[in-house]
Design a protein around this motif. Structure first.
Motif, short mmCIF file in Angstrom:
data_model
loop_
_atom_site.label_atom_id
_atom_site.label_comp_id
_atom_site.label_asym_id
_atom_site.label_seq_id
_atom_site.Cartn_x
_atom_site.Cartn_y
_atom_site.Cartn_z
N LYS A 203 -16.37 -8.28 -11.10
CA LYS A 203 -15.01 -8.80 -11.27
C LYS A 203 -14.13 -8.28 -10.13
O LYS A 203 -13.87 -7.08 -10.03
CB LYS A 203 -14.41 -8.34 -12.60
CG LYS A 203 -15.15 -8.87 -13.82
CD LYS A 203 -14.97 -10.36 -13.97
CE LYS A 203 -15.62 -10.85 -15.26
NZ LYS A 203 -15.51 -12.33 -15.40
N PRO A 204 -13.67 -9.17 -9.24
CA PRO A 204 -12.79 -8.74 -8.16
C PRO A 204 -11.46 -8.21 -8.72
O PRO A 204 -11.03 -8.61 -9.80
CB PRO A 204 -12.56 -10.00 -7.33
CG PRO A 204 -13.42 -11.05 -7.90
CD PRO A 204 -13.93 -10.60 -9.22
N ILE A 205 -10.82 -7.32 -7.96
CA ILE A 205 -9.51 -6.81 -8.39
C ILE A 205 -8.51 -7.95 -8.45
O ILE A 205 -7.70 -8.05 -9.38
CB ILE A 205 -9.03 -5.71 -7.41
CG1 ILE A 205 -9.97 -4.50 -7.49
CG2 ILE A 205 -7.61 -5.29 -7.76
CD1 ILE A 205 -9.66 -3.42 -6.48
N LYS A 206 -8.55 -8.81 -7.45
CA LYS A 206 -7.72 -10.02 -7.44
C LYS A 206 -8.61 -11.23 -7.22
O LYS A 206 -9.44 -11.22 -6.31
CB LYS A 206 -6.65 -9.95 -6.34
CG LYS A 206 -5.55 -8.93 -6.58
CD LYS A 206 -4.50 -9.03 -5.48
CE LYS A 206 -3.37 -8.03 -5.72
NZ LYS A 206 -2.33 -8.13 -4.64
N GLU A 207 -8.44 -12.24 -8.05
CA GLU A 207 -9.26 -13.44 -7.93
C GLU A 207 -8.88 -14.22 -6.67
O GLU A 207 -7.70 -14.44 -6.39
CB GLU A 207 -9.09 -14.34 -9.15
CG GLU A 207 -9.69 -13.78 -10.43
CD GLU A 207 -11.21 -13.81 -10.43
OE1 GLU A 207 -11.79 -14.55 -9.62
OE2 GLU A 207 -11.80 -13.08 -11.25
N SER A 208 -9.90 -14.62 -5.90
CA SER A 208 -9.65 -15.50 -4.75
C SER A 208 -9.31 -16.89 -5.24
O SER A 208 -9.68 -17.29 -6.35
CB SER A 208 -10.88 -15.53 -3.85
OG SER A 208 -11.16 -14.25 -3.32
N VAL A 209 -8.63 -17.63 -4.39
CA VAL A 209 -8.23 -18.99 -4.74
C VAL A 209 -8.66 -19.94 -3.63
O VAL A 209 -8.37 -19.71 -2.46
CB VAL A 209 -6.69 -19.11 -4.93
CG1 VAL A 209 -6.30 -20.55 -5.22
CG2 VAL A 209 -6.22 -18.18 -6.03
N GLY A 210 -9.37 -21.00 -4.00
CA GLY A 210 -9.69 -22.05 -3.05
C GLY A 210 -11.10 -22.00 -2.50
O GLY A 210 -11.64 -20.93 -2.22
N ALA A 211 -11.67 -23.19 -2.35
CA ALA A 211 -12.96 -23.32 -1.68
C ALA A 211 -12.72 -23.36 -0.17
O ALA A 211 -11.61 -23.11 0.30
CB ALA A 211 -13.68 -24.58 -2.17
N ILE A 212 -13.77 -23.69 0.59
CA ILE A 212 -13.68 -23.73 2.05
C ILE A 212 -13.85 -25.17 2.53
O ILE A 212 -14.73 -25.89 2.06
CB ILE A 212 -14.78 -22.84 2.68
CG1 ILE A 212 -14.50 -21.37 2.37
CG2 ILE A 212 -14.89 -23.05 4.18
CD1 ILE A 212 -15.62 -20.44 2.77
N GLY A 213 -12.97 -25.56 3.47
CA GLY A 213 -13.16 -26.84 4.13
C GLY A 213 -12.37 -28.00 3.55
O GLY A 213 -12.70 -29.16 3.83
N ILE A 214 -11.33 -27.71 2.77
CA ILE A 214 -10.50 -28.79 2.21
C ILE A 214 -9.15 -28.78 2.92
O ILE A 214 -8.34 -27.87 2.69
CB ILE A 214 -10.31 -28.62 0.69
CG1 ILE A 214 -11.66 -28.55 -0.02
CG2 ILE A 214 -9.47 -29.77 0.13
CD1 ILE A 214 -11.56 -28.33 -1.51
N PRO A 215 -8.88 -29.75 3.77
CA PRO A 215 -7.61 -29.77 4.52
C PRO A 215 -6.40 -29.80 3.58
O PRO A 215 -6.39 -30.52 2.57
CB PRO A 215 -7.70 -31.07 5.34
CG PRO A 215 -9.16 -31.38 5.41
CD PRO A 215 -9.75 -30.89 4.12
N GLY A 216 -5.39 -29.03 3.91
CA GLY A 216 -4.15 -29.03 3.15
C GLY A 216 -4.18 -28.22 1.88
O GLY A 216 -3.16 -28.10 1.19
#
Length: 303
Positions: A203-216
């Protein structure tokens, strides 16, 4: 004369019968000819399609061989760690990316990424993206992994152009008695701590947001640091592992994966991979594999 008239009538009758038979014969003959022509055309088209499908199968097999050769990892003779991996494409080429970064007999890190979609298109994207990830990881040792993920995201968006595929993934940097971990929209790895016997989803301390490679799409990646002592392990996997379904359409699932890992945790990395992959195959049975599957085991040994 009456006799002549009768003869003419008979002749006319016979001619009408002959015309009728001729018309019937001609119609039947035309139908047969049309059927023969149609059958021949269908045969030629089917043969052409069969040959094209055969050529396509051969090309897919060749692409699969090239990809497997491109992705093949040398995980032998690495100081202080035991590594093994398993990867199986759903069909032909895979959308999963896995990598082991090493400098001689020293390990620097591991990576797992999953390109959206299946088949040739996602497989081709892996060839592009793998180079980007490799370059960013190996050329930026002074950056934290969350920064490297940002760079990867920017480059993937720029270099893949209008291709719609995106990817999720995890980067792990090996730092002796510590690991740095950064996640981009990917399933959390499993972490085993030998001293306490804990085997849990990281479990990360803070959750990451977003996948890779989606413009905008705004993204937010973080780095976490964990102690990594002899006997400790981290298990990375693609979502295809949990999504494997059996004949009753029941998914393998995260809980079953964790239970499987706990049962084989005392084995070496290769033994764990063998048992995990065997359990997945047994669970799936005759059901068609519905996604690409990749599992990586990184185990710290005694220095």
């Amino acid at each position: 004369s009456r006799f002549s008239i009768k003869i003419l009538k008979h002749i006319n009758f016979l001619c009408s019968i002959f015309d009728s038979f001729f018309n019937i014969f001609f119609s039947v003959a035309m139908i047969l000819i049309i059927n023969l022509i149609y059958t021949f055309i269908v045969y030629v088209v089917e043969k052409n399609l069969e040959q094209k499908n055969k050529n396509l199968d051969n090309e897919i097999k060749m692409a699969s061989v090239i990809q497997q050769s491109f992705f093949k990892q040398d995980v032998t003779n690495l100081k202080g760690v035991d590594i093994a991996y398993y990867s199986r494409a759903m069909a032909g080429v895979s959308g999963d990316i896995y990598d082991v970064y090493r400098n001689g007999d020293e390990i620097e890190g591991v990576a797992i990424f999953d390109v959206s979609g299946h088949g040739i298109s996602s497989g081709l994207v892996t060839m592009l993206v793998k180079n980007i990830i490799d370059q960013e990881f190996t050329n930026n040792k002074d950056l934290e992994l969350w920064e490297i993920l940002n760079n990867i995201n920017d480059r993937v968006i720029e270099e893949k152009g209008d291709i719609e595929n995106y990817l999720t993934g995890i980067l792990v940097r090996y730092m002796g008695n510590k690991l740095e971990i950064a996640i981009a929209g990917h399933p959390n790895p499993i972490f085993y701590q030998k001293s306490s016997g804990r085997c849990v989803f990281f479990k990360p301390i803070k959750e990451s947001v977003g996948a890779i490679g989606i413009p905008g799409l705004p993204v937010f990646y973080t780095s976490d640091y964990i102690d990594f002592e002899p006997g400790d392990e981290i298990i990375l996997y693609s979502d295809g592992v949990c999504d494997v379904a059996n004949s009753e359409n029941v998914s393998f699932g995260a809980d079953r994966l964790l239970k499987t890992v706990k049962c084989v945790i005392d084995n070496d990395a290769a033994g764990q991979i063998e048992n995990i992959s065997k359990q997945i195959k047994m669970f799936r049975g005759t059901k068609h594999q519905n996604d690409d599957i990749t599992v990586i085991v990184l185990k710290k040994t005694n220095d």
